[in-house]
Design an enzyme around this catalytic site. Structure first.
Site: not given
Ligand code: MEV
Length: 332
Positions: A109, A113-114, A116-118, A160
């Protein structure tokens, strides 16, 4: 048929940050793990110079010589542009003037914060380099994916793409080669989605503002989170779940201080602990998104059942595999 004529499919996993998000942007050590949900990407060659990217979840768009020439509905080109930039940079760096079709299907999803884009970027880079018959190392994929990540995120640390490429559980610090941590036994996490989405870039900007206002406090919190990461690593390597859970809660409270938690995320953390978890924290950018919790193996099932009444919860066993080549194409 030469190998360049055959579509190539790769996939890459989503991720959770076990500790150290946000602070990792400023050089603190963080620990992250690959998840069981994956993004799939099939790349095939074209005879013209068009780059066509279609995503089962978002829609389709086409670019010719860097210009957006078609999109299935307004805004789709914008949403897929980060991957177009990465694909066109890879094609240019290998002197290939013809375009490609890129087909994406992601189980991860978005904006929770999981990662997805990476994972989409890493799977796409793997499939494209494979199609071009280029030999590459995992680090090359993570570096290419950073082109896309820099479009989507603000000042991405690179954690990520690194974890989605390597898989497993990794220790990550900016500018240092990531290290895989091997737990003595599988580690089971509860992954609890709030359903509230938030762009990571917005939260990274918010933290940058907090840091500007309170640089002295931020520096002290960085030291604290570095200690948390060292102790989390030891807890994982020694299978000390109670200690690990409690460290997650410490990290969550630091994330609250810098303003990236929300009442919903705090509620999920509290609900996890009051139903018996050793500890819990938000994971990733925050501002919504997802919580991870750790519990004893005896309690996991019961806590899962309690949380499931109010939230979307999954039990995920770590480690999970990183980027890989798939045998069947994605059909969109
Ligand atoms: C995102 O998964 C993690 C953050 O620390 C951003 C990053 O490290 O690029 C919020």
């Amino acid at each position: 048929m030469d190998s360049m004529d055959r579509p190539v499919t790769w996939s890459a996993p989503g991720k959770v940050i076990i500790c150290g998000e946000h602070f990792v942007v400023y050089g603190v050590t963080a620990i992250a793990a690959a998840l069981d949900k994956r993004a799939y990407c099939t790349v095939s060659p074209r005879d013209d110079s068009v780059i066509r990217i279609s995503s089962k979840q978002v829609g389709a768009a086409e670019w010719r010589d860097g210009e957006l020439v078609k999109e299935s509905s307004k805004g789709v080109g914008n949403r897929l542009n980060a991957y177009h930039k990465m694909v066109s940079a890879i094609l240019a760096s290998h002197d290939r003037r013809k375009g490609v079709n890129v087909v994406i299907d992601s189980q991860i999803p978005r904006a929770l914060g999981l990662g997805s884009s990476a994972s989409i970027a890493v799977a796409t880079a793997g499939a494209l380099l494979d199609l071009l018959n280029v030999s590459f190392e995992p680090d090359d994929l993570a570096q290419h994916a950073l082109i896309a990540e820099s479009e989507v995120h603000y000042r991405p640390s690179g954690i990520d793409p690194a974890v989605t490429t390597l898989g497993g559980i990794i220790r990550f610090k900016r500018g240092v080669k990531p290290v895989r941590l091997e737990p003595p036994a599988p580690l089971e996490l509860l992954v609890i989605e709030t359903g509230k989405t938030k762009r990571t870039s917005e939260m990274v900007r918010k933290v940058a503002q907090f840091r500007e206002l309170h640089i002295g406090i931020f520096d002290k919190l960085m030291e604290l989170v570095d200690v948390v990461s060292q102790e989390v690593e030891l807890a994982i390597l020694n299978n000390r779940l109670e200690r690990l859970g409690s460290l997650l809660t410490v990290n969550h409270n630091v994330l609250r201080i810098i303003g990236v938690s929300t009442p919903e995320l705090d509620d999920v953390v509290d609900a996890s602990i009051s139903s018996g978890a050793y500890g819990a924290k938000l994971t990733g950018g925050g501002g919504g998104g997802t919580v991870i919790a750790v519990a004893s193996s005896q309690n996991l099932k019961r806590i899962y059942e309690v949380l499931q009444r109010s939230y979307s919860v999954r039990r995920v066993r770590l480690p999970q595999e990183g980027v890989r080549r798939e045998s069947s194409p994605v059909i969109v």
